[in-house]
Design an enzyme around this catalytic site. Structure first.
Site, PDB file in Angstrom:
ATOM      1  N   HIS A 150      12.989 -46.946  -3.509  1.00 41.58           N
ATOM      2  CA  HIS A 150      13.228 -48.117  -4.821  1.00 41.58           C
ATOM      3  C   HIS A 150      13.983 -47.220  -5.841  1.00 41.58           C
ATOM      4  CE1 HIS A 150       8.771 -47.187  -6.622  1.00 41.58           C
ATOM      5  NE2 HIS A 150       9.588 -46.203  -6.645  1.00 41.58           N
ATOM      6  N   SER A 154       8.836 -43.487  -2.825  1.00 47.10           N
ATOM      7  CA  SER A 154       9.440 -43.354  -4.061  1.00 47.10           C
ATOM      8  C   SER A 154       9.913 -41.761  -3.947  1.00 47.10           C
ATOM      9  CB  SER A 154       8.420 -43.481  -5.366  1.00 47.10           C
ATOM     10  OG  SER A 154       9.237 -43.098  -6.340  1.00 47.10           O
TER      11      SER A 154
END
EC number: 3.4.21.92
Length: 208
Positions: A132, A107
């Site tokens: 993501h 992330s």
């Protein structure tokens, strides 16, 4: 219940004792490594930890604005705005920042890994990298929920643009890659453009 990250940092960080002409001095290991211009992101990205990293980056720039900083990352990600405060500071300071993933960079951790100085973004062989889209939740009136949804969409677009800048990929490729949790090996991250190389062994110092 005690926060395990706080417990680790407050109770399990080893001390280093150094001898000098003035006697002994004791440092926690992270403070000692900071003297070598090494910074760590360990655990979730959140406001307090991000502020400490920003402060360390600014301190090292003030000490020597041309000397490299090494930024070691082992993080599952966390708060987007906290991560962006670190990212913006990395881009703002004059020092080149080398990034190295040990363990994982997921992330926001992966964005910070990719944001290092071009040609100086690394991972160890068994590191895992995950990208993501941002996620979030909000409760309240319908109008406020729509406002927060638009904000998350704006953050998603901005994060995609940052990945485009640092990977060299086009926007549509980044958009597709970040639609779901996308886990990568170090080799896959190198091919994708998140890192420049995989380090298997620290290079021998150059002969004097």
């Amino acid at each position: 219940m005690r926060d395990p990250v706080d417990y680790f940092h407050n109770s399990l960080v080893p001390m280093v004792v150094e001898q000098s002409s003035r006697g002994e001095r004791a440092f926690d290991i992270y403070s000692r490594l900071l003297r070598e211009r090494i910074i760590f992101l360990t655990g979730p990205v959140e406001d307090q930890g991000a502020s400490l990293i920003v402060a360390q980056l600014l301190f090292l720039e003030a000490e020597n604005p041309k000397k490299e900083i090494s930024f070691y990352i082992n993080s599952p990600g966390g708060v987007v705005t906290s991560g962006l405060s670190i990212y913006d500071t990395m881009q703002f300071i004059r020092c080149p920042v080398t990034t190295l993933c040990v363990g994982q960079a997921a992330s926001m951790g992966s964005l910070l890994l990719a944001a290092g100085e071009a040609g100086h973004r690394f991972a160890l062989p068994n590191a895992r990298i995950m990208v993501h889209q941002p996620s979030g939740g909000f409760q309240g009136q319908a109008t406020d929920i729509l406002i927060h949804a638009r904000e998350i969409e704006a953050l998603k677009k901005r994060l995609n643009e940052i990945y485009v800048k640092h990977t060299g990929r086009d926007y549509e490729t980044i958009h597709q890659a970040l639609e779901r949790d996308n886990f990568m090996t170090a080799d896959a991250a190198k091919e994708f453009g998140l890192i420049d190389d995989i380090l298997h062994k620290r290079p021998e110092p150059a002969a004097a």
